[in-house]
Scaffold this motif. Sequence first.
Motif, PDB file in Angstrom:
ATOM      1  N   LEU A   1       0.819  -1.210   0.000  1.00  0.00           N
ATOM      2  CA  LEU A   1       0.000   0.000   0.000  1.00  0.00           C
ATOM      3  C   LEU A   1       0.855   1.264   0.000  1.00  0.00           C
ATOM      4  O   LEU A   1       0.400   2.312  -0.456  1.00  0.00           O
ATOM      5  N   ASP A   2       2.088   1.166   0.494  1.00  0.00           N
ATOM      6  CA  ASP A   2       3.002   2.307   0.365  1.00  0.00           C
ATOM      7  C   ASP A   2       3.261   2.602  -1.103  1.00  0.00           C
ATOM      8  O   ASP A   2       3.366   3.762  -1.506  1.00  0.00           O
ATOM      9  N   SER A   3       3.351   1.554  -1.916  1.00  0.00           N
ATOM     10  CA  SER A   3       3.586   1.768  -3.343  1.00  0.00           C
ATOM     11  C   SER A   3       2.342   2.303  -4.047  1.00  0.00           C
ATOM     12  O   SER A   3       2.434   3.036  -5.033  1.00  0.00           O
ATOM     13  N   LEU A   4       1.159   1.949  -3.522  1.00  0.00           N
ATOM     14  CA  LEU A   4      -0.094   2.385  -4.145  1.00  0.00           C
ATOM     15  C   LEU A   4      -0.522   3.780  -3.695  1.00  0.00           C
ATOM     16  O   LEU A   4      -1.227   4.483  -4.417  1.00  0.00           O
ATOM     17  N   HIS A   5      -0.053   4.184  -2.528  1.00  0.00           N
ATOM     18  CA  HIS A   5      -0.490   5.436  -1.916  1.00  0.00           C
ATOM     19  C   HIS A   5      -0.351   6.648  -2.839  1.00  0.00           C
ATOM     20  O   HIS A   5      -1.317   7.406  -3.018  1.00  0.00           O
ATOM     21  N   PRO A   6       0.823   6.891  -3.432  1.00  0.00           N
ATOM     22  CA  PRO A   6       0.953   8.073  -4.301  1.00  0.00           C
ATOM     23  C   PRO A   6      -0.033   8.064  -5.470  1.00  0.00           C
ATOM     24  O   PRO A   6      -0.525   9.120  -5.888  1.00  0.00           O
ATOM     25  N   THR A   7      -0.319   6.877  -6.000  1.00  0.00           N
ATOM     26  CA  THR A   7      -1.252   6.779  -7.125  1.00  0.00           C
ATOM     27  C   THR A   7      -2.650   7.200  -6.710  1.00  0.00           C
ATOM     28  O   THR A   7      -3.333   7.944  -7.424  1.00  0.00           O
ATOM     29  N   ILE A   8      -3.093   6.730  -5.542  1.00  0.00           N
ATOM     30  CA  ILE A   8      -4.429   7.089  -5.062  1.00  0.00           C
ATOM     31  C   ILE A   8      -4.536   8.594  -4.841  1.00  0.00           C
ATOM     32  O   ILE A   8      -5.512   9.233  -5.234  1.00  0.00           O
TER      33      ILE A   8
ATOM     34  N   LEU B   1      -6.358   1.483   4.284  1.00  0.00           N
ATOM     35  CA  LEU B   1      -7.279   2.091   3.327  1.00  0.00           C
ATOM     36  C   LEU B   1      -8.107   3.189   3.981  1.00  0.00           C
ATOM     37  O   LEU B   1      -8.434   4.193   3.343  1.00  0.00           O
ATOM     38  N   ALA B   2      -8.449   3.012   5.262  1.00  0.00           N
ATOM     39  CA  ALA B   2      -9.181   4.054   5.981  1.00  0.00           C
ATOM     40  C   ALA B   2      -8.329   5.313   6.110  1.00  0.00           C
ATOM     41  O   ALA B   2      -8.838   6.435   5.946  1.00  0.00           O
ATOM     42  N   ARG B   3      -7.042   5.140   6.361  1.00  0.00           N
ATOM     43  CA  ARG B   3      -6.144   6.304   6.435  1.00  0.00           C
ATOM     44  C   ARG B   3      -6.029   6.978   5.072  1.00  0.00           C
ATOM     45  O   ARG B   3      -6.002   8.210   4.984  1.00  0.00           O
ATOM     46  N   PHE B   4      -5.952   6.175   4.023  1.00  0.00           N
ATOM     47  CA  PHE B   4      -5.917   6.743   2.678  1.00  0.00           C
ATOM     48  C   PHE B   4      -7.159   7.594   2.435  1.00  0.00           C
ATOM     49  O   PHE B   4      -7.084   8.708   1.914  1.00  0.00           O
TER      50      PHE B   4
END
Length: 220
Positions: A70-77, A131-134
Motif C-alpha cells: 500500500l506504500d507503493s499504491l499510496h501516491p497513485t491514489i 485504506l481508511a487512512r488513505f
Amino acid sequence: MSHTLGIRQAQKQKTRRALLDAALELLEGQSLSSLGLREVTRAVGVAPTAFYRHFRSVADLGVALVEEALDSLHPTIRTTVSTAGDGEERIARAVALIAAHVDAYPAHVRFITRERHGGVRPVREAIREQLARFAEEVGEALADDPVSAGWSEDDRLMLAQLYVDQMLATASLFLEALEAEAGPPERERVTRLAARRLRLIGIGRRHWLDGPAEGGRGIP
C-alpha cells in the motif's frame, strides 16, 4: 566493531527482503492462509528458525507486505484526486496511473486484492486500517477542491472512500487482464469501464448538494 555490526545489519536486511520477495512469489498461486513458514524459508534457503529473527509469524510477514504494497499504491491514489485539469483529463490521468501501477507492481496488487477479504485476520485488518487512512487523506485533499466546497466532513469521507474503492477495483481489473495476457482491446475495455465509473462518481459529486434541504440525496 561498528563495521562488523554494519555487515550483520545489512545481511539481516537482505534476508528480510528475501523472505518478503519469496512470500510474494509463492502467493502468486495461493492465499496467505495456506502459506507455510517452512515453504517460505525453503524458497530463501534459510533455516525455519531464521524466520523468527524477522517476523513473529506468517501473519506478521503478511502485515509487512500490506505496508509495503500500500506504500507503493499510496501516491497513485492521492494523484487521482488532484484538482489539476478538467474532469476528463483527470479521469484519463487517473486510469493511466492505475494501469501503470499494476504493470509495475502486479504482485503487490494481487496480494492486496486477494487478502483484503482473505482469511488472515491481522492482514485483513491491516489493509482496512491503511485504506481508511488513505480515505481520510483523500477526504482532506477534497476539502480544497471547489467542487467539494460546502460538503460536510462525513460526506467528503464518503466520497473519498468511493474513490479509493474504485481505484482498487480498477487495479484488480487491469491485473486480471495482465495475468490473462490479454491484448490491447481488453485493456482498452477496462480503461473505458474505469473511466465511465469515475465519470459517474464525478457527476454525483457535482450535483451532491443540489435539490431540497437534504442536499438532493434522496435519503430520509
